[in-house]
Design a protein around this motif. Structure first.
Motif, PDB file in Angstrom:
ATOM      1  N   ARG A 146      -7.884   4.799  -5.354  1.00  0.00           N
ATOM      2  CA  ARG A 146      -8.929   3.849  -4.956  1.00  0.00           C
ATOM      3  C   ARG A 146      -9.830   3.494  -6.133  1.00  0.00           C
ATOM      4  NH1 ARG A 146     -11.015   5.583   0.732  1.00  0.00           N
ATOM      5  NH2 ARG A 146     -12.509   6.789  -0.407  1.00  0.00           N
ATOM      6  N   MET A 147      -9.932   4.437  -7.095  1.00  0.00           N
ATOM      7  CA  MET A 147     -10.770   4.189  -8.281  1.00  0.00           C
ATOM      8  C   MET A 147     -10.118   3.158  -9.188  1.00  0.00           C
ATOM      9  SD  MET A 147     -13.474   5.958  -8.601  1.00  0.00           S
ATOM     10  CE  MET A 147     -14.222   7.192  -7.566  1.00  0.00           C
ATOM     11  N   ILE A 148      -8.797   3.022  -9.070  1.00  0.00           N
ATOM     12  CA  ILE A 148      -8.080   2.157 -10.007  1.00  0.00           C
ATOM     13  C   ILE A 148      -8.064   0.714  -9.515  1.00  0.00           C
ATOM     14  CG2 ILE A 148      -5.837   1.736 -11.101  1.00  0.00           C
ATOM     15  CD1 ILE A 148      -5.427   4.858 -10.650  1.00  0.00           C
ATOM     16  N   LEU A 149      -7.729   0.538  -8.239  1.00  0.00           N
ATOM     17  CA  LEU A 149      -7.625  -0.823  -7.702  1.00  0.00           C
ATOM     18  C   LEU A 149      -8.949  -1.390  -7.234  1.00  0.00           C
ATOM     19  CD1 LEU A 149      -4.383  -1.052  -5.574  1.00  0.00           C
ATOM     20  CD2 LEU A 149      -4.803  -1.837  -7.881  1.00  0.00           C
ATOM     21  N   LEU A 150      -9.797  -0.528  -6.716  1.00  0.00           N
ATOM     22  CA  LEU A 150     -11.083  -0.922  -6.137  1.00  0.00           C
ATOM     23  C   LEU A 150     -10.933  -1.769  -4.876  1.00  0.00           C
ATOM     24  CD1 LEU A 150     -13.029  -1.609  -9.440  1.00  0.00           C
ATOM     25  CD2 LEU A 150     -13.153   0.465  -8.048  1.00  0.00           C
ATOM     26  N   ALA A 151     -10.031  -2.737  -4.875  1.00  0.00           N
ATOM     27  CA  ALA A 151      -9.777  -3.517  -3.652  1.00  0.00           C
ATOM     28  C   ALA A 151      -8.326  -3.987  -3.664  1.00  0.00           C
ATOM     29  CB  ALA A 151     -10.714  -4.709  -3.575  1.00  0.00           C
ATOM     30  N   ARG A 193      -7.786   1.513   3.282  1.00  0.00           N
ATOM     31  CA  ARG A 193      -8.537   2.747   3.063  1.00  0.00           C
ATOM     32  C   ARG A 193      -7.885   3.929   3.760  1.00  0.00           C
ATOM     33  NH1 ARG A 193     -14.899   2.731   4.094  1.00  0.00           N
ATOM     34  NH2 ARG A 193     -14.404   4.006   5.889  1.00  0.00           N
ATOM     35  N   SER A 194      -7.357   3.677   4.954  1.00  0.00           N
ATOM     36  CA  SER A 194      -6.795   4.827   5.674  1.00  0.00           C
ATOM     37  C   SER A 194      -5.528   5.323   4.958  1.00  0.00           C
ATOM     38  CB  SER A 194      -6.539   4.488   7.146  1.00  0.00           C
ATOM     39  OG  SER A 194      -5.316   3.821   7.275  1.00  0.00           O
ATOM     40  N   ILE A 195      -4.772   4.406   4.339  1.00  0.00           N
ATOM     41  CA  ILE A 195      -3.597   4.852   3.572  1.00  0.00           C
ATOM     42  C   ILE A 195      -4.032   5.589   2.302  1.00  0.00           C
ATOM     43  CG2 ILE A 195      -1.540   4.053   2.307  1.00  0.00           C
ATOM     44  CD1 ILE A 195      -1.282   1.840   4.462  1.00  0.00           C
ATOM     45  N   MET A 196      -5.057   5.096   1.667  1.00  0.00           N
ATOM     46  CA  MET A 196      -5.566   5.776   0.465  1.00  0.00           C
ATOM     47  C   MET A 196      -6.143   7.150   0.819  1.00  0.00           C
ATOM     48  SD  MET A 196      -4.770   3.742  -1.949  1.00  0.00           S
ATOM     49  CE  MET A 196      -3.486   2.885  -1.060  1.00  0.00           C
ATOM     50  N   ASP A 197      -6.836   7.226   1.957  1.00  0.00           N
ATOM     51  CA  ASP A 197      -7.376   8.523   2.394  1.00  0.00           C
ATOM     52  C   ASP A 197      -6.247   9.500   2.678  1.00  0.00           C
ATOM     53  OD1 ASP A 197      -9.970   7.808   2.141  1.00  0.00           O
ATOM     54  OD2 ASP A 197     -10.307   7.359   4.269  1.00  0.00           O
ATOM     55  N   SER A 198      -5.163   8.988   3.273  1.00  0.00           N
ATOM     56  CA  SER A 198      -4.109   9.930   3.648  1.00  0.00           C
ATOM     57  C   SER A 198      -3.393  10.470   2.410  1.00  0.00           C
ATOM     58  CB  SER A 198      -3.132   9.312   4.649  1.00  0.00           C
ATOM     59  OG  SER A 198      -2.494   8.224   4.062  1.00  0.00           O
ATOM     60  N   ILE A 199      -3.315   9.686   1.329  1.00  0.00           N
ATOM     61  CA  ILE A 199      -2.697  10.215   0.111  1.00  0.00           C
ATOM     62  C   ILE A 199      -3.590  11.309  -0.499  1.00  0.00           C
ATOM     63  CG2 ILE A 199      -3.513   8.425  -1.523  1.00  0.00           C
ATOM     64  CD1 ILE A 199      -0.075   9.927  -1.651  1.00  0.00           C
ATOM     65  N   HIS A 200      -4.906  11.126  -0.371  1.00  0.00           N
ATOM     66  CA  HIS A 200      -5.829  12.175  -0.816  1.00  0.00           C
ATOM     67  C   HIS A 200      -5.594  13.464  -0.041  1.00  0.00           C
ATOM     68  CE1 HIS A 200      -8.906  10.943  -3.695  1.00  0.00           C
ATOM     69  NE2 HIS A 200      -8.567   9.728  -3.345  1.00  0.00           N
ATOM     70  N   TYR A 204       0.818  -1.218   0.000  1.00  0.00           N
ATOM     71  CA  TYR A 204       0.000   0.000   0.000  1.00  0.00           C
ATOM     72  C   TYR A 204       0.851   1.267   0.000  1.00  0.00           C
ATOM     73  CZ  TYR A 204      -3.257  -3.556   1.794  1.00  0.00           C
ATOM     74  OH  TYR A 204      -4.001  -4.688   1.975  1.00  0.00           O
ATOM     75  N   ASP A 205       1.952   1.242   0.745  1.00  0.00           N
ATOM     76  CA  ASP A 205       2.796   2.438   0.811  1.00  0.00           C
ATOM     77  C   ASP A 205       3.468   2.713  -0.536  1.00  0.00           C
ATOM     78  OD1 ASP A 205       2.234   3.088   3.474  1.00  0.00           O
ATOM     79  OD2 ASP A 205       3.615   1.528   4.169  1.00  0.00           O
ATOM     80  N   LYS A 206       3.935   1.656  -1.188  1.00  0.00           N
ATOM     81  CA  LYS A 206       4.554   1.837  -2.502  1.00  0.00           C
ATOM     82  C   LYS A 206       3.543   2.419  -3.502  1.00  0.00           C
ATOM     83  CE  LYS A 206       8.388  -1.409  -2.909  1.00  0.00           C
ATOM     84  NZ  LYS A 206       8.822  -2.693  -3.476  1.00  0.00           N
ATOM     85  N   TRP A 207       2.338   1.908  -3.426  1.00  0.00           N
ATOM     86  CA  TRP A 207       1.280   2.377  -4.337  1.00  0.00           C
ATOM     87  C   TRP A 207       1.000   3.864  -4.073  1.00  0.00           C
ATOM     88  CZ3 TRP A 207      -0.946   2.393  -8.718  1.00  0.00           C
ATOM     89  CH2 TRP A 207      -2.308   2.652  -8.932  1.00  0.00           C
ATOM     90  N   ALA A 208       0.890   4.212  -2.813  1.00  0.00           N
ATOM     91  CA  ALA A 208       0.640   5.618  -2.461  1.00  0.00           C
ATOM     92  C   ALA A 208       1.796   6.505  -2.938  1.00  0.00           C
ATOM     93  CB  ALA A 208       0.441   5.752  -0.955  1.00  0.00           C
TER      94      ALA A 208
END
Lengths: 210, 419
Positions: free
Chosen positions: B78-83, B193-200, B55-59
């Motif tokens: 989040r739109m790209i991976l979905l899960a 989700r929390s990692i994805m939210d923090s990149i936002h 997740y960190d690499k992705w962010a």
């Protein structure tokens, strides 16, 4: 009555078509004649698709009706009543891509246009295309792909074919929603198409060349 | 000398630029927002498999790409991976093949077409979608949810005091096990989700708005993509048209409710709506007007009524549908085209919707920068005239030459200024 069945199938009246088939079989008619009518109907369906009166769902539905009819009449078929086939075509979705709707429509359209189609499915490695070409002596290969990653895969597939010395003996067409002439050049294919009709025209053209 | 703008000022400026374009006003310049998919990973030098699992690499990949290219909006990771991969592993997900699980670790995930709902199950779905989803659909798409087939109808909880039937079923070891695994998968989803939210938040704090956080689908696509499959839904138009229409109507309020909830919670008014199975060739115009457009139209207007901005990502070709999709409120939605004749789209829809897209993916993959520049120039001159245009690729950008993306963004910023 023959006219009825052809028209009924071509107009996609499923229940009516199946009823006519059953009736004709009960009347003792040759099952092969029924299949011939069905094939004629499919030609009309193909024409309507070419003329943009019919769309993909119509093709899918007509294929479904054809299959149901084939299942009813097959047990009644005697001897080897195969239709004479034109040239052989190998088709498949390239390695890494698992989309098959476009490929299936091309297969269907080539089939009803009388070509012998070897459909290798999806995610097909280059080697499979080569093996099939050697086995069948088919001289036309169609590479399908929806995703942009397929560009690279098509290119690699064509390079592998080139490596075997087979490249000069076959015509290669590529197809898919994202394909255009830039992609064709990039991959080293002979021709490209973005819909099933262009595949049929290409194959007819190439088949006539010999 | 021009003073450096603060990130807050940049965020406001970019947001206004996009909103002006949506409202069909003339912005300061044409906004440019490349529709990044797995390009994020490729550009940053990680594999799609790492994008799914680390997740960190992705962010970091998302952040690096956005900072390097400076777009007016970025696509939410989040739109790209979905899960994320570990969650897909845990639930034993059947509906996609993902990197390392059915497709190579260098490829993006792909959908597995099946009839996840049988033709004869329409009534059960329409009657009680939630019950159908839990007891029939989930067991088919999550290997782990297979034991949910043993549950009694969920409506049985309504009577019989302590819902004895249901609680007894929950005590079966297979069911208990499934619930425990799902709960662990849920915890993992939250971590992701929390990692994805923090990149936002981080990118927002640096001045970059996102394209959208909420997603919805045309009801016909919900049925076709997730339940019946392309072939199934096509046959249903002939064999059970009334059931199909009823099912789309049943799905509509659910799509609306979920999208409105997420959009409002995120604070981003845009709702991503990818259109799949209604394009030219995929059905006749008459079928489009019968099966596809009515509930899509209600979805669009329903979101607009909530003050939201539908962003329709119109895949394939819609050239023959342009007149039909004109029928929406003016200056409230984005029509993003892939293979549609975008110049014709501008003629037909220019006074109704903001037009987005125009740069072919094939050009970004195989072309040279000068060709991309020529393409963008023509788009700005013609489609950009008078505002109402967002420069973008026609489809999702997975593979593309970075220099082509660079020229698309930089040239638009330079040449796309409205004077």
């Amino acid at each position: 009555m023959a006219e009825d069945l052809v028209k009924t199938i071509a107009d996609l009246h499923e229940e009516e078509a199946l009823r006519i088939v059953e009736e004709r079989l009960r009347a003792g008619e040759d099952a092969f004649k029924i299949l011939e009518d069905s094939r004629n109907a499919m030609e009309i369906v193909g024409k309507r698709f070419e003329n943009r009166e019919y769309f993909i769902p119509d093709l899918v539905y007509s294929g479904e009706i054809l299959q149901e009819i084939a299942e009813i009449v097959k047990p009644k078929l005697t001897g080897a009543n195969e239709f004479e086939r034109l040239d052989k075509v190998i088709i498949g979705t390239v390695a890494g891509d698992i989309h098959d709707i476009g490929k299936n429509i091309v297969t269907f359209m080539l089939d009803i246009n009388g070509f012998e189609v070897y459909d290798l499915g999806v995610d097909v490695p280059a080697q499979k295309f080569i093996e099939k070409a050697e086995e069948t002596q088919a001289r036309i290969i169609g590479l399908s792909g929806l995703l942009t990653l397929a560009f690279e895969s098509m290119k690699e597939t064509i390079e592998v074919i080139r490596g075997t010395g087979l490249r000069d003996k076959v015509k290669i067409m590529i197809g898919g929603g994202q394909i255009n002439d830039e992609v064709r050049k990039y991959t080293g294919a002979d021709a490209f198409g973005t819909d099933a009709m262009s595949a049929v025209l290409l194959v007819k053209d190439w088949a006539g060349e010999k | 000398m021009i003073e450096e703008k603060t990130p807050e000022e940049l965020l406001q400026e970019r947001t206004k630029r996009v909103e002006d374009a949506v409202q069909l006003k003339v912005p300061d310049r044409v906004p440019v927002a490349p529709n990044f998919g797995f390009f994020y990973a490729k550009y940053a030098g990680i594999t799609p498999e790492e994008a799914h699992y680390d997740y960190d690499k992705w962010a970091m990949a998302v952040k690096k790409t956005v900072l390097d290219f400076q777009p007016d909006m970025f696509v939410s990771p989040r739109m790209i991976l979905l899960a994320p991969g570990p969650v897909l592993d845990m639930v034993d997900f059947k509906q996609i093949k993902w990197p390392g699980h059915g497709v190579s670790s260098n490829h993006s995930f792909q959908f597995v077409e099946e009839e996840y709902m049988k033709a004869e199950e329409y009534d059960a779905f329409i009657e009680d979608p939630s019950d159908y989803i839990i007891r029939t659909y989930l067991p088919r798409i999550y290997g782990v949810a297979e034991p949910f087939k043993m549950l009694p109808p969920l409506s049985s909880m309504m009577v019989g005091y302590a819902a004895v039937h249901l609680t007894a079923a929950l005590a079966r070891p297979e069911v208990t096990n499934a619930i425990e695994t799902l709960s662990k998968a849920g915890a993992e989803s939250l971590r992701w989700r929390s990692i994805m939210d923090s990149i936002h938040e981080e990118l927002g704090g640096m001045g970059f708005p996102s394209c959208a956080q909420a997603i919805a689908e045309a009801p016909y696509d919900v049925i076709g993509d997730f339940l019946r499959g392309t072939r199934g839904v096509m046959l249903d138009m002939y064999r059970r048209p009334d059931k199909l229409i009823e099912a789309t109507e049943r799905v509509l309020p659910m799509q609306l409710q979920a999208a409105v909830f997420i959009a409002k919670r995120s604070g981003n008014p845009r709702v991503f709506i990818p259109l799949h199975k209604g394009a030219d060739g995929f059905m006749s115009l008459e079928q489009f007007k019968t099966f596809y457009w009515p509930t899509l139209h209600k979805l669009i207007t329903g979101l607009i009524d909530e003050g939201l901005t539908p962003w329709l990502f119109i895949e394939a070709d819609y050239t023959s549908r342009l007149e039909t999709i004109r029928d929406i409120p003016k200056g409230k939605a984005i029509y993003h085209f892939e293979l549609t004749d975008i110049f014709k789209a501008k003629e037909v829809l220019g006074d109704v919707a903001c037009i987005r897209g125009g740069v072919p993916s094939s050009l970004l993959c195989t072309g040279v920068p000068q060709e991309v520049k020529d393409c963008c120039k023509k788009l700005i001159d013609v489609v950009g005239r008078g505002g109402g245009f967002i420069m973008d690729a026609g489809s999702v950008i997975d593979e593309a030459k970075p220099e082509n993306i660079r020229v698309m963004v930089d040239f638009t910023k330079e040449y796309g200024v409205y004077g």
